[in-house]
Design an enzyme around this catalytic site. Structure first.
Site: not given
Ligand code: GLC
Length: 801
Positions: A407, A410, A485
């Protein structure tokens, strides 16, 4: 050449006339008087690469996007010239390069019709600030031309009339018009006059695409640096364009393990251990199939990657084992930010070995993410990727984690206006040192790639499973993905539908949304409708931010729980069908989801449709995207389709009202299809079964279906231990013939097919298997429409009246 003076005034430069050209095997170089060089490479008969230099010298030819495994070679290449043009001819394409302007036009080699031509074509602006050029391309756009692709853009499927940016961006609670979001996939397909072609602009700098937004008759794309370097791919079928692109940028290196195609449950975050167990136990108690449970950032010690919070997870190995005994695979999140902490061994090692990204003048790239101030590994350096892969040893080999979720790659940085690294950060870019302007869009993919190699190594002989948020073209080789998200609103359900289709036509089929929405809390009705759609996406996971309450299937009351169970069970029954579609995708790049335009581009009524899609080859899906619906109007593509729930046969090529109360959704099966089904299981591999079901949808005429199978994990399938069964259905007024052909050495456990015949226009009176008459009593005929037979047959013949 007529050059727009307006553009000229804005500092644009243009190639002048060609003064020289040379040809080396598959590559031509055209030199202009003002020093521009156009390099044209014939990659395949239907794929031509165009590369421009304004300095007389090309950059080192390195790409993360194009795979070394891409097919190359052509059957025919001829170059001629006339007074005005150089003309390249392959068996599929004719490419003309105009001598005066360097403008390119492309024609179908068979019917000689124009496919696409430069408007101004290549032009550029020198960038005084960064050096190099802002490289630009403009092409003529035809009146009825439509555009598709570009990865995760949330808008409707057809991109015409819009402009987009490619710059991977953390986009919490993005909206339908938010652009850019998480991914940068600079590839699109265009269709005009029933001819589809694709353009892959392989440039990792920030790029833009304009589909007749600024000027009605012009399509253009440009990037903030690097080379004008694009691949032109010709169909004329859109599906072939997508396959060509997927071949060029790579198919997944392995099939996913079958469990990864099951249902996944996630939340930010399930902890402590007792909470995880409570959730998994409830799945089993309520008999809602589920294969994977996710641990979000709170499983770590202070959000330090590769550590465990021992207070909440005292014995991760035991827990993971217990979950596994109950049929759950554990997937854990790993982010790129490494907490600055000299006591933390991962940080210490990367610091000692100089693996972190640095700013232009030498300081480390420091940014805030979940753990507080972090440094970030430079995944664009092979040695760093190697090290990163090695970090997974304990998690995978020892603790038994089965999948990793990447995650914030980017890369995302908190509390700064641009949400990411500053432009001056340096990257290795596999030995082509550059700034973040060039490496930004590829950062997440290189992280996922390093993660993939770690899993591949330590999960061996099992297959790896990785999921990433950010991606550039080619990421599909290593990982699955989700859309980031999103929000628990009806609009986002439509967005999820658009995105999954768009990803599939952008070469990235293993994708899905956070079912139910990440931000906010869905009503039960929205959750049920989202599950109905989500079970038809290749990646199927419920996830939520957790700050508005829970989002497990049972929190919305019994009615919703029952609907979720019904649809998740359907997903599990259809696993052999999905696995077969996945095999096609891995084998030849066929997208798992097909927007109607991809399914039938000849029918122009499909060109602006976004809601309906074909799942695999033979199942038509149309989600319900509004509250309080009792059904909806939808377009049924040409051909005849059976309503899955009622068996009613509809003639496509027009719109219909289709009933769909809250416990239903429009699903249609293509006439003549054979749809394989497993029994319902609570998780993949739960049951051994001796029989699978083949749902046979009668057609007067012929239709072929396939069924791929293997051990569902491991690599033996690559050595021939797979089976590929082709079923050819031939229906007549009082007969039905099913011919089966098997290829490959794999033999599944089950020995029988239960065949369920839908809409046979006759009552079965006699049956022959491989020309031998069989007594009807021996076939366990139940009703008159179901038989049970040994799976190994070549020809099944039903007679009736
Ligand atoms: C980001 C991710 C989400 C995750 C969060 C905490 O917002 O996109 O999927 O739950 O981080 O790790």
């Amino acid at each position: 050449m007529i050059v727009s003076t307006e553009l000229e005034q804005k500092g644009n430069l243009f190639p002048s006339e060609i003064i020289n050209y040379k040809k080396e095997v598959d590559t031509l170089h055209f030199f202009t008087k003002n020093g521009v060089v156009l390099q044209v490479t014939v990659v395949r008969d239907s794929v031509i690469r165009f590369r421009y230099s304004t300095t007389g010298k090309f950059e080192n030819d390195f790409s993360y996007g194009v795979t070394i495994h891409a097919s190359r070679g052509y059957s025919f290449l001829d170059v001629t010239e006339n007074a005005t043009h150089y003309i390249l001819t392959t068996s599929k394409l004719i490419c003309k390069v105009e001598k005066l302007s360097l403008q390119v036009s492309l024609f179908d080699a068979l019917d000689l019709k124009l496919i696409n031509e430069d408007e101004i074509g290549f032009h550029w602006e020198e960038s005084y600030e960064f050096g190099g050029d802002i490289v630009k391309m403009s092409k003529a756009c035809q009146k009825a031309e439509s555009f598709y692709g570009l990865g995760d853009k949330p808008v409707e499927v057809n991109l015409k009339g819009k402009r987009f940016e490619n710059w991977a961006t953390d986009s919490y609670a993005f909206g339908k018009d938010t652009d850019p979001i998480y991914k940068a996939i600079p590839f699109y397909t265009a269709i005009q006059e029933n001819k589809a072609y694709g353009i892959f602009f392989d440039n990792t700098f920030k790029s833009h695409f304009d589909f007749a937004q600024e000027r009605r008759n012009v399509t253009s794309f440009w990037a903030q640096g690097g080379e004008m370097n694009y691949y032109f791919m010709y169909g004329p079928a859109m599906e072939d364009v997508v396959k060509n692109y997927t071949d060029l940028t790579g198919k997944p290196h392995t099939l996913p393990p079958l469990w990864a195609l099951g249902f996944h449950q996630c939340k930010w975050s399930y902890y402590p251990e007792s909470n995880v167990k409570e959730v998994t136990k409830t799945f089993r108690d309520l008999k809602i199939p589920c294969d994977a449970i996710y641990l979000d950032i709170d499983y770590m010690e202070g959000f330090r990657c590769f550590t465990w919070d021992k207070k909440h997870f005292p014995d991760p190995k035991r827990m993971v084992k217990e979950l596994e005994d109950d049929g759950f695979k554990t997937v854990v999140i790993i982010d790129p930010g490494i907490k600055i902490d000299l006591e933390y061994d991962v940080f210490k090692e990367a610091l000692d070995k100089d693996y972190f990204c640095k700013r232009a003048d030498g300081p480390y790239m420091k940014g805030k993410v979940w753990p507080g101030e972090c440094y970030f590994p430079d995944y664009t350096k092979p040695e760093v990727r190697e090290w990163w892969s090695g970090l997974f040893k304990e998690l995978i080999e020892d603790i038994g984690v089965k999948g990793v979720w990447n995650d914030m790659n980017e890369p995302a940085v908190m509390d700064v206006p641009n949400k990411s690294f500053p432009d001056d950060v340096r990257h290795d870019y596999d030995g082509n040192p550059c700034s973040h302007r060039k490496a930004h869009n590829i950062y997440g993919t290189q992280m996922a790639r390093a993660t993939y190699h770690g899993l591949k190594k330590y999960a061996y002989p099992k297959r790896p499973f990785v999921i990433t948020r950010s991606a550039y073209s080619g990421a599909q080789r290593y990982t699955s993905t989700w859309m980031g998200d999103n929000v628990a609103t009806w609009e986002h359900l439509a967005i999820a539908n658009n995105q999954a289709q768009r990803m599939a036509m952008s070469g990235f089929s293993f994708a899905g949304s956070d079912i139910g929405g990440f931000a906010g809390q869905p009503q039960g009705e929205l959750f049920a409708r989202w599950i109905q759609l989500g079970v038809f996406h290749a990646f199927c996971r419920v996830h939520s931010s957790g700050d508005h309450g829970n989002q497990e299937p049972w929190v919305f009351g019994d009615e919703v729980t029952d609907i979720v169970r019904k649809f998740v069970e359907l997903r599990y029954q259809l696993l052999p069908y999905l696995y077969t579609a996945f095999w096609r995708y891995v084998n030849d790049g066929t997208p798992i989801l097909k927007s109607l335009v991809l399914y039938d581009q000849e029918d122009t009524a499909t060109h602006y449709r976004s809601d309906e899609f074909v799942y695999g080859e033979q199942i038509l899906i149309c989600p319900i995207l509004e509250p309080n619906a009792k059904g909806r109007r939808m377009y049924i593509p040409r051909g005849k389709w059976y309503n899955f729930w009622t068996n009613e046969l509809l003639e496509g090529g027009k719109e219909y009202w289709v009933d769909a109360n809250i416990d239903s959704m429009p699903i249609f099966i293509k006439e003549g299809a054979i749809i394989p089904k497993y029994p319902v299981q609570q998780y993949v591999g739960e049951k051994k079964f001796d029989e699978i079901t083949l749902e046979v949808y009668y057609k007067e005429g012929k239709e072929a279906s396939i069924l791929y199978d293997d051990a569902h994990d491991g690599y033996d399938y690559k050595k021939g231990r797979f089976s590929l069964r082709t079923f050819q259905v031939t229906g007549k007024k009082e007969e039905l013939i099913i011919q089966q052909h098997k290829r490959g050495e794999f033999n599944a456990d089950y020995s029988k097919y239960k065949m369920v015949f839908h809409n046979l226009p006759f009552t079965i009176t006699a049956i022959q298997i491989d020309n031998v008459a069989i007594k009807l009593e021996d076939l366990n005929i139940s009703g008159s429409q179901t038989i049970s037979i040994k799976k190994e047959f070549s020809e099944l013949h039903l007679f009736g009246k």
